[in-house]
Design an enzyme around this catalytic site. Sequence first.
Site, PDB file in Angstrom:
ATOM      1  N   HIS A 118       0.819  -1.209   0.000  1.00 15.48           N
ATOM      2  CA  HIS A 118       0.000   0.000   0.000  1.00 15.48           C
ATOM      3  C   HIS A 118       0.859   1.268   0.000  1.00 15.48           C
ATOM      4  O   HIS A 118       0.335   2.359  -0.238  1.00 15.48           O
ATOM      5  CB  HIS A 118      -0.893  -0.020   1.238  1.00 15.48           C
ATOM      6  CG  HIS A 118      -2.316   0.398   0.979  1.00 15.48           C
ATOM      7  ND1 HIS A 118      -2.920   0.395  -0.275  1.00 15.48           N
ATOM      8  CD2 HIS A 118      -3.290   0.831   1.827  1.00 15.48           C
ATOM      9  CE1 HIS A 118      -4.168   0.797  -0.179  1.00 15.48           C
ATOM     10  NE2 HIS A 118      -4.426   1.077   1.081  1.00 15.48           N
ATOM     11  N   ASN A 164      -6.901   6.669   4.038  1.00 13.23           N
ATOM     12  CA  ASN A 164      -8.308   7.000   3.823  1.00 13.23           C
ATOM     13  C   ASN A 164      -8.606   8.498   3.794  1.00 13.23           C
ATOM     14  O   ASN A 164      -9.683   8.904   3.366  1.00 13.23           O
ATOM     15  CB  ASN A 164      -9.169   6.356   4.916  1.00 13.23           C
ATOM     16  CG  ASN A 164      -9.190   4.840   4.815  1.00 13.23           C
ATOM     17  OD1 ASN A 164      -8.502   4.256   3.978  1.00 13.23           O
ATOM     18  ND2 ASN A 164      -9.967   4.209   5.659  1.00 13.23           N
ATOM     19  N   ASP A 219      -0.924   2.381  -5.433  1.00 14.37           N
ATOM     20  CA  ASP A 219      -0.948   0.947  -5.723  1.00 14.37           C
ATOM     21  C   ASP A 219      -2.275   0.539  -6.353  1.00 14.37           C
ATOM     22  O   ASP A 219      -3.300   1.163  -6.102  1.00 14.37           O
ATOM     23  CB  ASP A 219      -0.726   0.145  -4.435  1.00 14.37           C
ATOM     24  CG  ASP A 219      -1.779   0.468  -3.382  1.00 14.37           C
ATOM     25  OD1 ASP A 219      -1.794   1.608  -2.876  1.00 14.37           O
ATOM     26  OD2 ASP A 219      -2.615  -0.408  -3.070  1.00 14.37           O
ATOM     27  N   ASN A 221      -9.192   3.532  -1.407  1.00 13.91           N
ATOM     28  CA  ASN A 221      -9.685   4.543  -0.475  1.00 13.91           C
ATOM     29  C   ASN A 221      -8.923   5.868  -0.556  1.00 13.91           C
ATOM     30  O   ASN A 221      -9.496   6.932  -0.319  1.00 13.91           O
ATOM     31  CB  ASN A 221      -9.655   4.002   0.958  1.00 13.91           C
ATOM     32  CG  ASN A 221     -10.718   2.951   1.190  1.00 13.91           C
ATOM     33  OD1 ASN A 221     -11.782   2.976   0.570  1.00 13.91           O
ATOM     34  ND2 ASN A 221     -10.450   2.007   2.074  1.00 13.91           N
TER      35      ASN A 221
END
Length: 203
Positions: A36, A83, A108, A129
């Site tokens: 991530h 997020n 990613d 997100n």
Amino acid sequence: MLRKIFRRWTGPEEVGKVKLIVGLGNPGKQYEHTRHNIGFEVIDELSREFSIPLDQSKFKGLYGIGFYKGEKILLLKPLTYMNLSGESIRAAVDYYQIDLEDLVVIYDDLDLPVGKIRLRQKGSPGGHNGIKSTVAHLGTQQFNRIRIGIDRPEKGMSVPDYVLGRFRQDELMTQAEAVKKSAGACEAWLEKPFLEVMNEYNQ
């Protein structure tokens, strides 16, 4: 023509034209080198390549600003956690009055194999997100982005566990090449329109 989104700012600093390159990720040692956080790794690569240290804290992020080949560049790592990435990006866009055509976001992508990169000028978040937050705060899906493949988890493994895990040993070289290729695309963008770079790198 992409619309300009900014809150007009006046002060002692001359703003001028800035190109903003953002890599998405999560702050903290426990997230370093996870799938991530590959956007952060591209920003680190550009920091070295452009000799722009990431030594300033603002916009709810860590950033560096400097010049490269005549372009004023802002490299940004949002520290909001994934997020809420859009909060950091919007703050930098507002402060420097950045045209959205002068923004690129790197992140990613589960739908691309490890090592594959794909450049786009617009599109839906696709379940990411960080991009959902960016779209929400910019009020548009039309901004440049570089997607870096991380592939999907094997059956039985949850997506959160997978994206917050690290690349397998046999993926490390391919992943490193994708980081360098993404940095190269950013460098090319400093000299020519994103559409030309997209056509070149998406072949």
